[in-house]
Scaffold this motif. Structure first.
Motif, PDB file in Angstrom:
ATOM      1  N   LEU A   6       4.404   8.312  -4.473  1.00  0.00           N
ATOM      2  CA  LEU A   6       5.234   7.919  -3.328  1.00  0.00           C
ATOM      3  C   LEU A   6       5.891   9.137  -2.708  1.00  0.00           C
ATOM      4  CD1 LEU A   6       6.551   5.767  -1.547  1.00  0.00           C
ATOM      5  CD2 LEU A   6       8.301   5.475  -3.306  1.00  0.00           C
ATOM      6  N   LEU A   7       6.331  10.061  -3.544  1.00  0.00           N
ATOM      7  CA  LEU A   7       6.969  11.282  -3.046  1.00  0.00           C
ATOM      8  C   LEU A   7       6.012  12.088  -2.184  1.00  0.00           C
ATOM      9  CD1 LEU A   7       9.550  12.995  -3.199  1.00  0.00           C
ATOM     10  CD2 LEU A   7       8.545  14.178  -5.153  1.00  0.00           C
ATOM     11  N   GLY A   8       4.753  12.132  -2.587  1.00  0.00           N
ATOM     12  CA  GLY A   8       3.770  12.880  -1.821  1.00  0.00           C
ATOM     13  C   GLY A   8       3.489  12.295  -0.463  1.00  0.00           C
ATOM     14  N   GLU A   9       3.695  10.972  -0.302  1.00  0.00           N
ATOM     15  CA  GLU A   9       3.433  10.298   0.974  1.00  0.00           C
ATOM     16  C   GLU A   9       4.665  10.198   1.847  1.00  0.00           C
ATOM     17  OE1 GLU A   9       0.580   9.237   2.074  1.00  0.00           O
ATOM     18  OE2 GLU A   9      -0.644   9.576   0.294  1.00  0.00           O
ATOM     19  N   THR A  10       5.836  10.603   1.305  1.00  0.00           N
ATOM     20  CA  THR A  10       7.096  10.423   2.022  1.00  0.00           C
ATOM     21  C   THR A  10       7.389  11.638   2.886  1.00  0.00           C
ATOM     22  OG1 THR A  10       7.933   9.110   0.167  1.00  0.00           O
ATOM     23  CG2 THR A  10       9.558   9.947   1.732  1.00  0.00           C
ATOM     24  N   PRO A  11       7.825  11.434   4.147  1.00  0.00           N
ATOM     25  CA  PRO A  11       8.224  12.568   5.004  1.00  0.00           C
ATOM     26  C   PRO A  11       9.304  13.408   4.337  1.00  0.00           C
ATOM     27  CG  PRO A  11       8.063  10.553   6.294  1.00  0.00           C
ATOM     28  CD  PRO A  11       7.905  10.146   4.859  1.00  0.00           C
TER      29      PRO A  11
ATOM     30  N   PRO B 149       0.835  -1.202   0.000  1.00  0.00           N
ATOM     31  CA  PRO B 149       0.000   0.000   0.000  1.00  0.00           C
ATOM     32  C   PRO B 149       0.870   1.252   0.000  1.00  0.00           C
ATOM     33  CG  PRO B 149      -0.714  -1.559   1.683  1.00  0.00           C
ATOM     34  CD  PRO B 149       0.594  -2.055   1.178  1.00  0.00           C
ATOM     35  N   GLU B 150       0.327   2.368  -0.509  1.00  0.00           N
ATOM     36  CA  GLU B 150       1.091   3.596  -0.646  1.00  0.00           C
ATOM     37  C   GLU B 150       1.653   4.083   0.692  1.00  0.00           C
ATOM     38  OE1 GLU B 150       1.920   4.997  -3.509  1.00  0.00           O
ATOM     39  OE2 GLU B 150       0.891   3.358  -4.531  1.00  0.00           O
ATOM     40  N   VAL B 151       0.829   4.022   1.739  1.00  0.00           N
ATOM     41  CA  VAL B 151       1.288   4.498   3.048  1.00  0.00           C
ATOM     42  C   VAL B 151       2.433   3.646   3.562  1.00  0.00           C
ATOM     43  CG1 VAL B 151       0.617   4.843   5.449  1.00  0.00           C
ATOM     44  CG2 VAL B 151      -0.958   5.483   3.623  1.00  0.00           C
ATOM     45  N   GLN B 152       2.342   2.333   3.373  1.00  0.00           N
ATOM     46  CA  GLN B 152       3.400   1.433   3.823  1.00  0.00           C
ATOM     47  C   GLN B 152       4.684   1.670   3.021  1.00  0.00           C
ATOM     48  OE1 GLN B 152       2.370  -2.722   3.628  1.00  0.00           O
ATOM     49  NE2 GLN B 152       3.767  -3.277   5.279  1.00  0.00           N
ATOM     50  N   LYS B 153       4.538   1.964   1.734  1.00  0.00           N
ATOM     51  CA  LYS B 153       5.705   2.265   0.907  1.00  0.00           C
ATOM     52  C   LYS B 153       6.455   3.477   1.451  1.00  0.00           C
ATOM     53  CE  LYS B 153       3.899   0.615  -3.547  1.00  0.00           C
ATOM     54  NZ  LYS B 153       3.388   1.048  -4.870  1.00  0.00           N
TER      55      LYS B 153
ATOM     56  N   ASP C  64       7.530   3.964 -12.352  1.00  0.00           N
ATOM     57  CA  ASP C  64       7.232   4.964 -13.376  1.00  0.00           C
ATOM     58  C   ASP C  64       7.072   6.328 -12.700  1.00  0.00           C
ATOM     59  OD1 ASP C  64       4.409   5.315 -12.495  1.00  0.00           O
ATOM     60  OD2 ASP C  64       4.200   3.259 -13.244  1.00  0.00           O
ATOM     61  N   ILE C  65       7.047   7.383 -13.475  1.00  0.00           N
ATOM     62  CA  ILE C  65       7.024   8.740 -12.938  1.00  0.00           C
ATOM     63  C   ILE C  65       5.781   8.972 -12.088  1.00  0.00           C
ATOM     64  CG2 ILE C  65       6.887  11.190 -13.540  1.00  0.00           C
ATOM     65  CD1 ILE C  65       9.630   9.999 -13.875  1.00  0.00           C
ATOM     66  N   GLU C  66       4.632   8.482 -12.535  1.00  0.00           N
ATOM     67  CA  GLU C  66       3.386   8.708 -11.790  1.00  0.00           C
ATOM     68  C   GLU C  66       3.454   8.039 -10.418  1.00  0.00           C
ATOM     69  OE1 GLU C  66       3.597   7.736 -14.905  1.00  0.00           O
ATOM     70  OE2 GLU C  66       2.925   9.582 -15.885  1.00  0.00           O
ATOM     71  N   THR C  67       3.935   6.793 -10.375  1.00  0.00           N
ATOM     72  CA  THR C  67       4.047   6.079  -9.099  1.00  0.00           C
ATOM     73  C   THR C  67       5.070   6.756  -8.190  1.00  0.00           C
ATOM     74  OG1 THR C  67       3.525   4.000 -10.217  1.00  0.00           O
ATOM     75  CG2 THR C  67       4.512   3.848  -8.032  1.00  0.00           C
ATOM     76  N   ALA C  68       6.183   7.192  -8.780  1.00  0.00           N
ATOM     77  CA  ALA C  68       7.209   7.889  -7.993  1.00  0.00           C
ATOM     78  C   ALA C  68       6.655   9.182  -7.409  1.00  0.00           C
ATOM     79  CB  ALA C  68       8.424   8.170  -8.866  1.00  0.00           C
ATOM     80  N   ALA C  69       5.840   9.898  -8.185  1.00  0.00           N
ATOM     81  CA  ALA C  69       5.256  11.146  -7.701  1.00  0.00           C
ATOM     82  C   ALA C  69       4.297  10.893  -6.541  1.00  0.00           C
ATOM     83  CB  ALA C  69       4.536  11.867  -8.839  1.00  0.00           C
TER      84      ALA C  69
END
Length: 462
Positions: free
Chosen positions: A89-94, A58-62, A82-87
């Motif tokens: 993930l970036l939004g959910e990362t501290p 899940p995105e939060v766990q990632k 891919d860029i969309e997935t990385a973006a």
């Protein structure tokens, strides 16, 4: 499938599920794992297995997991997204882990990802350089006003979402966000509900500056053994927090860079198998060319002593022995001094003591190695295994003495250069680790040739 508690069996189970592409079962088995346990399992997989498993989470766990992985596995995973997935993930990362994320992103993909960010996010990314602490500080800080009561503070804590970082300290700021103090949750929880935070403050909070270089941060965390420290700007306004695990990751990256520089190559944070041959050529070719040009100076030195070599060709036989001894002693002493500087075992003002110690050590080691060379030359000549006299032109003892004096001089010289160069760089506020072993060896080779031929010419009278 029943989940095993044995780490090895659990790893085998994950590999089987990855191979069979059992996404739902992977999610079920990893859902209840602690982040640290999951990170350990992922780093037991190869890069393709780790990337596939990461994509099933899940995105939060990632977001929670990514910052706990080593830079090598962060690279593996980033390059699989891919860029969309990385973006996403970036939004959910501290924030602090977001900077680590972007740091390991390939340049082409980084430019595309920055385009997906808001102007505010891009400005935050570029506000501080990577060598400054503010670049890595996490803005996820629980702040309170000094006139808040204990009850109000606890109510605000309860309003935090589970995705936000765990709170151990409450940071008290004024109306301009200037840091006044910090209080532990344990201290607050033991006070009366109507007690104001200002009554609990002692104004003794240690803090770091956002403009502090990372070396200062490493030292502060080492001496204080802190789990986290607040970061403030020049006006004492709270920028964020820096955590011990983030400092550990940054320290690992710094050590990796220092090892690469010490080997005589440009720094790269791309895993070896992920880097292209062209990238390897670019990173290594420039340094090798520079070192090659430096070594060409040895030919220049030898040309200036061409007359001596024509009269005593035997001197050329021992050049590899002489030069390797100087380079090896220089590398040893530079390693010891760089380590001692890193551990702050002495100050720059102690350089006379270091000079004296390394001179004595170098001369002693030179005598020891020189005697080994002397015995070897005389023994081989006595047994008739080699003719170092050039058919009676020289006495075997004179040749062995010339080599012995040369070894003594170049070992002592290499020892001094290897110890003083790191001190000189530190005095210039440069990184002592920038002295690569090949660069040091090249310098000692060139200067050592002059010493060797000078000593040999004097002993053999050529």
């Amino acid at each position: 499938m029943k989940t095993s508690n044995d780490p090895i069996q659990r790893l085998d189970q994950l590999r089987h599920l990855i191979e069979s592409r059992s996404t739902s079962e992977l999610q079920r088995q990893t859902r209840k794992l602690l982040v640290a346990d999951l990170a350990e399992l992922i780093e037991g997989l190869d890069r393709t297995e780790a990337a596939f498993l990461f994509k099933t989470l899940p995105e939060v766990q990632k977001a929670k997991l990514f910052g706990t992985l080593s830079s090598t596995y962060q690279n593996y995973i980033i390059r699989s997204l891919d860029i969309e997935t990385a973006a996403r993930l970036l939004g959910e990362t501290p924030q602090s882990e977001r900077h680590l994320f972007l740091k390991h992103m390939p340049r082409v993909r980084l430019r595309r990802l920055l385009e997906e960010m808001t102007a505010e996010e891009r400005a935050e990314w570029q506000r501080y350089s990577e060598d400054e602490l503010g670049h890595w500080a996490s803005p996820d800080v629980f702040v309170a006003q000094p006139d808040w009561t204990v009850q109000e503070t606890i109510q605000a804590l309860k309003a935090r979402t589970p995705e936000q970082e765990v709170v151990f300290y409450v940071y008290i700021v004024d109306g301009d966000n200037r840091l006044l103090d910090r209080l532990s949750i344990q201290r607050i929880a033991t006070e009366e509900p109507q007690t104001q935070l200002t009554a609990l403050m002692d104004h003794e909070t240690a803090m770091l500056s956002a403009s502090d270089p990372l070396d200062v941060v490493f030292d502060r965390f080492e001496t204080r053994d802190a789990e986290s420290m607040p970061v403030v700007d020049a006006d004492q306004r709270l920028v964020g927090l820096i955590h011990a695990d983030d400092v550990m990751h940054l320290r690992q990256d710094r050590l990796s860079q220092e090892w690469q520089r010490s080997g005589g190559m440009s720094v790269t944070d791309v895993p070896y198998l992920e880097s292209s041959i062209w990238d390897q050529l670019v990173k290594r070719g420039g340094w090798l060319a520079l070192l090659f040009v430096g070594e060409m100076l040895t030919a220049t030195v030898m040309t200036s002593y061409e007359a001596e070599l024509e009269q005593a060709v035997v001197l050329a036989l021992f050049l590899p022995l002489i030069l390797s001894s100087g380079g090896n002693s220089g590398s040893q002493s530079s390693t010891l001094i760089i380590r001692a500087l890193a551990l702050r075992e002495f100050q720059l003002s102690d350089w006379p003591i270091i000079f004296r110690r390394e001179l004595i050590t170098g001369v002693t080691l030179g005598v020891f190695l020189g005697l080994i060379g002397l015995v070897r030359i005389l023994f081989w000549d006595y047994l008739g295994w080699a003719d170092y006299t050039e058919h009676g032109k020289f006495n075997a003892f004179d040749v062995s003495l010339a080599v012995t004096v040369g070894v003594m001089g170049i070992v002592a010289w290499g020892n001094l250069i290897g110890s003083l160069l790191p001190l000189g760089l530190r005095a210039l506020r440069l990184d002592p680790a920038a002295i690569s072993a090949p660069f040091l060896a090249t310098f000692v080779d060139v200067t050592g040739l002059i010493l060797y031929f000078s000593f040999a010419s004097a002993v053999l009278d050529v």
